[in-house]
Design a protein around this motif. Structure first.
Motif, PDB file in Angstrom:
ATOM      1  N   ARG A 179     -75.151 -25.747 -82.819  1.00 16.73           N
ATOM      2  CA  ARG A 179     -75.518 -26.844 -81.919  1.00 16.73           C
ATOM      3  C   ARG A 179     -74.733 -28.115 -82.220  1.00 16.73           C
ATOM      4  O   ARG A 179     -74.361 -28.870 -81.309  1.00 16.73           O
ATOM      5  CB  ARG A 179     -77.024 -27.110 -82.039  1.00 16.73           C
ATOM      6  N   LEU A 180     -74.425 -28.334 -83.492  1.00 14.26           N
ATOM      7  CA  LEU A 180     -73.708 -29.551 -83.896  1.00 14.26           C
ATOM      8  C   LEU A 180     -72.192 -29.433 -83.740  1.00 14.26           C
ATOM      9  O   LEU A 180     -71.459 -30.371 -84.060  1.00 14.26           O
ATOM     10  CB  LEU A 180     -74.045 -29.887 -85.354  1.00 14.26           C
ATOM     11  N   GLY A 181     -71.728 -28.292 -83.257  1.00 14.95           N
ATOM     12  CA  GLY A 181     -70.290 -28.129 -83.027  1.00 14.95           C
ATOM     13  C   GLY A 181     -69.514 -27.703 -84.253  1.00 14.95           C
ATOM     14  O   GLY A 181     -68.275 -27.804 -84.276  1.00 14.95           O
ATOM     15  N   GLY A 182     -70.204 -27.198 -85.269  1.00 21.65           N
ATOM     16  CA  GLY A 182     -69.525 -26.831 -86.504  1.00 21.65           C
ATOM     17  C   GLY A 182     -68.563 -25.666 -86.346  1.00 21.65           C
ATOM     18  O   GLY A 182     -67.548 -25.582 -87.057  1.00 21.65           O
ATOM     19  N   ILE A 183     -68.845 -24.771 -85.409  1.00 24.37           N
ATOM     20  CA  ILE A 183     -68.002 -23.578 -85.263  1.00 24.37           C
ATOM     21  C   ILE A 183     -66.592 -23.949 -84.816  1.00 24.37           C
ATOM     22  O   ILE A 183     -65.600 -23.383 -85.298  1.00 24.37           O
ATOM     23  CB  ILE A 183     -68.665 -22.580 -84.292  1.00 24.37           C
ATOM     24  N   LEU A 184     -66.463 -24.919 -83.920  1.00 23.72           N
ATOM     25  CA  LEU A 184     -65.133 -25.357 -83.480  1.00 23.72           C
ATOM     26  C   LEU A 184     -64.311 -25.861 -84.662  1.00 23.72           C
ATOM     27  O   LEU A 184     -63.129 -25.509 -84.810  1.00 23.72           O
ATOM     28  CB  LEU A 184     -65.277 -26.453 -82.426  1.00 23.72           C
ATOM     29  N   HIS A 185     -64.919 -26.673 -85.521  1.00 22.19           N
ATOM     30  CA  HIS A 185     -64.195 -27.226 -86.670  1.00 22.19           C
ATOM     31  C   HIS A 185     -63.816 -26.119 -87.662  1.00 22.19           C
ATOM     32  O   HIS A 185     -62.727 -26.144 -88.244  1.00 22.19           O
ATOM     33  CB  HIS A 185     -65.047 -28.289 -87.362  1.00 22.19           C
ATOM     34  N   LEU A 186     -64.693 -25.153 -87.837  1.00 22.82           N
ATOM     35  CA  LEU A 186     -64.402 -24.048 -88.755  1.00 22.82           C
ATOM     36  C   LEU A 186     -63.241 -23.196 -88.247  1.00 22.82           C
ATOM     37  O   LEU A 186     -62.385 -22.759 -89.025  1.00 22.82           O
ATOM     38  CB  LEU A 186     -65.652 -23.183 -88.946  1.00 22.82           C
ATOM     39  N   VAL A 187     -63.192 -22.968 -86.933  1.00 22.13           N
ATOM     40  CA  VAL A 187     -62.084 -22.201 -86.351  1.00 22.13           C
ATOM     41  C   VAL A 187     -60.763 -22.929 -86.584  1.00 22.13           C
ATOM     42  O   VAL A 187     -59.739 -22.317 -86.925  1.00 22.13           O
ATOM     43  CB  VAL A 187     -62.322 -21.955 -84.845  1.00 22.13           C
ATOM     44  N   ARG A 188     -60.774 -24.239 -86.425  1.00 25.55           N
ATOM     45  CA  ARG A 188     -59.554 -25.021 -86.660  1.00 25.55           C
ATOM     46  C   ARG A 188     -59.124 -24.939 -88.124  1.00 25.55           C
ATOM     47  O   ARG A 188     -57.931 -24.902 -88.431  1.00 25.55           O
ATOM     48  CB  ARG A 188     -59.788 -26.473 -86.248  1.00 25.55           C
ATOM     49  N   MET A 189     -60.099 -24.907 -89.029  1.00 25.38           N
ATOM     50  CA  MET A 189     -59.778 -24.817 -90.456  1.00 25.38           C
ATOM     51  C   MET A 189     -59.121 -23.478 -90.805  1.00 25.38           C
ATOM     52  O   MET A 189     -58.301 -23.399 -91.722  1.00 25.38           O
ATOM     53  CB  MET A 189     -61.048 -25.010 -91.290  1.00 25.38           C
ATOM     54  N   VAL A 190     -59.481 -22.423 -90.076  1.00 24.81           N
ATOM     55  CA  VAL A 190     -58.884 -21.106 -90.336  1.00 24.81           C
ATOM     56  C   VAL A 190     -57.370 -21.163 -90.153  1.00 24.81           C
ATOM     57  O   VAL A 190     -56.614 -20.471 -90.851  1.00 24.81           O
ATOM     58  CB  VAL A 190     -59.494 -20.037 -89.401  1.00 24.81           C
ATOM     59  N   ASP A 191     -56.907 -22.012 -89.241  1.00 24.93           N
ATOM     60  CA  ASP A 191     -55.475 -22.094 -88.937  1.00 24.93           C
ATOM     61  C   ASP A 191     -54.720 -22.994 -89.911  1.00 24.93           C
ATOM     62  O   ASP A 191     -53.525 -23.248 -89.730  1.00 24.93           O
ATOM     63  CB  ASP A 191     -55.294 -22.616 -87.511  1.00 24.93           C
TER      64      ASP A 191
END
Length: 460
Positions: free
Chosen positions: A39-51
């Motif tokens: 809900r807080l949008g953490g998944i988007l930031h985690l995906v970016r960190m993978v790259d």
């Protein structure tokens, strides 16, 4: 949790790594925290960190995403990873990384994502070739003795687990794509054979491997190029029948009914899809059934056999013969003792398909019919049969009774007719499929004139 999610955006690598690690532990087996992170949008930031080019950042982000995507209850988190282009990012990193740790963590995450139906097509298109190569490499290492007898790398279990889920898709193209990869099929067969040699019948790697092979064996008659039907290396043999426990005799002096079967040479060097119906493959399957105790593996192997024998093309006839020759019918009969309904249903379906061969029909009647009858009558049942299992069982009996008066007489003599007439009625408490199957079985028996009086007496 909110502070940690905000820290994922930090340019300070230590802060973002610590935040990801905190979230990884916080969301472990905690669906509420997972929902909050999403809900807080953490998944988007985690995906970016993978790259990221920083391996520690990659590992912390992938591990957190893996926990977020774990379990069937977290399909929304998997969907969020999909929406934020997580699969293309993971696929690109998987291809370019030189780190075995990053590679292993990504494949673990892919296994979790592969349970989401909406993600399967993208996973197939972007990761199938890489995962197939990983599986092939480890099968070669095992075959060359680079791995110890019990050492199967975790990444192999994760890669095969992913393809196990992808191959179970209702989408035909998923099976077609995998069948085109000869090296993948041969690698799975190699691992299965090595597991049999090493007596590793119950491990996760062999379980995943045979599950994929079962799925790739589904509906072969319709889905595989029939040009394979004239493959070289096959010979025609004559079988002669004598009804003594289904034994095969080649006594030319006896005037017995003959039948032709196409029998392939026992060649483990055949490549690709054709290896699925080789004699050597069936022999390995039966060895697993005889020695294994993992019910998921056993169900998969039995499922592979009933898939391969469900078709009308000539290779199905070959497999029905090989299963009988290798004492497979008695092995299947003994599996009915397992306290597992999935195994029982798979076994009954396999016996149904095997009974399409008249020799097998006699043999099943001789050594297994009484056990099937006992299950319907509720004798020695380890579990209550659901409608699905009961329907499969009754359908198998229909095949066994068709044009076989010996089996029909045995069924009637068992005293089962009153029970079948109850199951055939709308007020039986069973579903429509069971009612329909029961009536079909009684109708099949009605074709024998000497049995009609018994059926009438049972009030059908």
């Amino acid at each position: 949790i909110e502070d940690a999610v905000n820290m994922l955006k930090s340019d300070n690598s230590i802060h973002s790594i610590n935040a990801a690690v905190h979230l990884q532990h916080a969301c472990f087996n905690n669906d509420g925290v997972k929902a909050t992170i999403k809900r807080l949008g953490g998944i988007l930031h985690l995906v970016r960190m993978v790259d990221s080019k920083n391996e520690e950042i990659q590992l912390s982000a992938i591990a957190t995403l893996r926990n977020l995507a774990y379990g069937k209850a977290n399909d929304e988190s998997k969907g969020a990873i999909l929406r934020h282009k997580g699969i293309p990012v993971l696929a690109n990193v998987l291809r370019r990384t030189g780190s075995p740790h990053v590679r292993e963590e990504i494949v673990r995450l892919l296994w979790n994502l592969s349970t989401l139906e909406a993600a399967k097509e993208q996973l197939l298109n972007l990761t199938l070739d890489v995962l197939a190569k990983l599986i092939e490499d480890h099968s070669i290492s095992a075959g060359e003795g680079s791995l110890s007898d019990t050492q199967w790398p975790t990444i192999y279990a994760n890669a095969t687990g992913t393809l196990r889920n992808l191959s179970s898709s209702t989408n035909l193209s998923s099976r077609q794509m995998m069948r085109k990869l000869d090296h993948l099929i041969n690698a799975l067969i190699t691992v299965t054979h090595l597991s049999v040699q090493r007596k590793d019948f119950d491990g996760k790697c062999v379980e995943n491997s045979v599950c994929i092979l079962r799925n790739l064996s589904y509906n072969l008659e319709e889905e595989v190029d029939h040009g394979l039907d004239i493959a070289e290396g096959y010979k025609k043999i004559k079988l002669k029948k004598r009804s003594v426990l289904g034994k095969i005799f080649n006594d030319r002096k006896t005037n017995l009914e003959a039948k032709s079967v196409i029998l392939p040479e026992n060649n483990r060097n055949i490549k690709g899809i054709a290896i699925l119906w080789q004699t050597s493959t069936i022999e390995d399957y039966l060895a697993i059934l005889q020695e294994g105790r993992n019910t998921d593996t056993i169900e998969a192997v039995v499922g592979a056999i009933h898939n391969l024998t469900a078709c009308n093309w000539r290779f199905s006839g070959h497999i029905r013969y090989v299963v009988r020759r290798e004492k497979g019918i008695s092995i299947l009969r003994d599996l009915m003792q397992f306290e597992d309904e999935k195994v029982f249903t798979a076994v009954v379906t396999a016996l149904n398909n095997l009974a399409l061969d008249e020799f097998n029909k006699d043999l099943i009647g001789d050594i297994a019919l009484s056990k099937l009858i006992d299950r319907i009558l509720g004798r020695n049942n380890q579990f209550t049969l659901t409608d699905i299992s009961l329907c499969s069982l009754i359908k198998a009996l229909c095949v066994l009774m068709y044009k076989n008066s010996k089996n029909a007489n045995r069924l009637v003599d068992s005293g089962i007719l009153p029970h079948l007439t109850v199951l055939s009625r709308k007020n039986s408490g069973r579903g429509r499929d069971v009612i329909k199957a029961s009536n079909s079985l009684l109708f099949t028996l009605w074709q024998y004139k000497h049995i009609r009086s018994s059926i009438k007496k049972a009030k059908w």
